[in-house]
Design a protein around this motif. Structure first.
Motif, mmCIF file in Angstrom:
data_model
loop_
_atom_site.group_PDB
_atom_site.id
_atom_site.type_symbol
_atom_site.label_atom_id
_atom_site.label_comp_id
_atom_site.label_asym_id
_atom_site.label_seq_id
_atom_site.Cartn_x
_atom_site.Cartn_y
_atom_site.Cartn_z
ATOM 1 N N GLY A 110 30.176 25.292 37.893
ATOM 2 C CA GLY A 110 29.328 25.630 36.761
ATOM 3 C C GLY A 110 30.045 25.599 35.421
ATOM 4 O O GLY A 110 29.562 26.167 34.442
ATOM 5 N N THR A 111 31.208 24.924 35.358
ATOM 6 C CA THR A 111 31.987 24.814 34.117
ATOM 7 C C THR A 111 32.410 23.357 33.928
ATOM 8 O O THR A 111 32.142 22.509 34.777
ATOM 9 N N THR A 112 33.119 23.060 32.815
ATOM 10 C CA THR A 112 33.542 21.683 32.575
ATOM 11 C C THR A 112 34.677 21.245 33.497
ATOM 12 O O THR A 112 34.872 20.051 33.709
ATOM 13 N N CYS A 113 35.469 22.199 33.993
ATOM 14 C CA CYS A 113 36.634 21.917 34.845
ATOM 15 C C CYS A 113 37.656 21.032 34.127
ATOM 16 O O CYS A 113 38.425 20.292 34.755
ATOM 17 N N ASP A 114 37.693 21.084 32.792
ATOM 18 C CA ASP A 114 38.612 20.268 31.994
ATOM 19 C C ASP A 114 40.001 20.900 31.947
ATOM 20 O O ASP A 114 40.172 22.091 32.285
ATOM 21 N N LEU A 115 40.986 20.122 31.472
ATOM 22 C CA LEU A 115 42.379 20.555 31.487
ATOM 23 C C LEU A 115 43.213 19.646 30.597
ATOM 24 O O LEU A 115 42.703 18.661 30.067
ATOM 25 N N LYS A 116 44.494 19.972 30.427
ATOM 26 C CA LYS A 116 45.445 19.064 29.776
ATOM 27 C C LYS A 116 46.092 18.199 30.860
ATOM 28 O O LYS A 116 46.223 18.615 32.006
ATOM 29 N N TRP A 117 46.526 16.989 30.470
ATOM 30 C CA TRP A 117 47.214 16.136 31.434
ATOM 31 C C TRP A 117 48.216 15.240 30.728
ATOM 32 O O TRP A 117 48.120 14.995 29.527
#
Length: 242
Positions: A110-117
């Motif tokens: 239920g979230t974007t599940c985004d991150l840095k990479w």
């Protein structure tokens, strides 16, 4: 236990490094070491009919292992709905590496599940922060990988039910790399390592974690909740009108 290893299987067809690392595909490599534990393992890929996730296949799957990256958007929404339904019914789900951005993981979180990479051939050290958890069984204090892709916080996921691994990277970032969740009757394990240009899935400790995760996520023989209007189990005494 019936395990299905799903992989979009696109990098293996277009990137010679990935093809050399995983001549049987990432799904083939994962299936191979899971079979060492006498688990009944099948594989499925994106370009099969219904992405290999037919009603019949899903119905007999106890745990689904998911790897995807460049083709998340090609997974049909109606198939995602079917997978979600099976998870809520009790099918386990193990999501690996870039599967954090898959439609099914984002739908369940239920979230974007985004991150840095960052891809810079960095050392990764995965610290075991819950040594009592079954997924950490057989490990030491940490797993060290000579080269991996960096994933860094903030990782836009709900607070995990359980946090098992935290990664430190050579460039300085940290990341919640081993997280568990429960959705309906199903159990979900997200595990970070596994960039396609590295041979991470041949590492015995990484294999041990995935094996442990599959065993942890398998369905339990518990009652299915009943919802809606319910008749009383006991006689309700008549109350005087006030």
């Amino acid at each position: 236990m019936n395990v299905l290893v799903w992989n979009e299987n696109r990098h293996e067809k277009t990137n010679p490094v990935v093809a050399e690392n995983y001549p049987k595909g990432i799904h083939g490599a994962i299936a191979e070491f899971l079979q060492e534990d006498e688990i009944n393992v099948k594989t499925a890929t994106l370009d099969e009919a219904d992405h290999g996730l037919t009603d019949e296949v899903l119905a007999e799957t106890d745990v689904l292992v998911w790897w995807g990256h460049k083709a998340h958007g090609e997974v049909r929404d109606e198939i995602v709905e079917k997978v979600q339904k099976r998870v809520l019914e009790g099918m386990g789900l193990v999501v690996l590496h870039s599967g954090h951005f898959s439609k099914i993981f984002k739908k369940l979180m239920g979230t974007t599940c985004d991150l840095k990479w960052r891809e810079a051939d960095e050392k990764e050290r995965l610290w075991v922060v819950d040594p009592t958890h079954p997924i950490a069984e057989g490990l030491g204090q940490y797993i060290e990988l000579e080269k991996e892709e960096m994933y860094g916080e903030h990782f836009d996921i709900p607070t995990p039910d359980e946090l098992i691994f935290i990664s430190w990277f050579e460039g300085g970032e940290v990341f919640r790399s081993g997280c568990t969740y429960k959705r309906g009757k199903g159990k979900i394990f997200y595990f970070r390592p596994g960039h396609e240009t590295y041979k991470t899935y041949y590492n015995p400790e990484i294999q041990r974690v995935i094996k442990n995760g599959v065993n942890w996520a398998k369905p339990t023989n518990s009652a299915t909740p009943v919802y809606g209007n319910a008749q009383p189990l006991e006689k309700i005494s008549e109350k005087a009108n006030v």
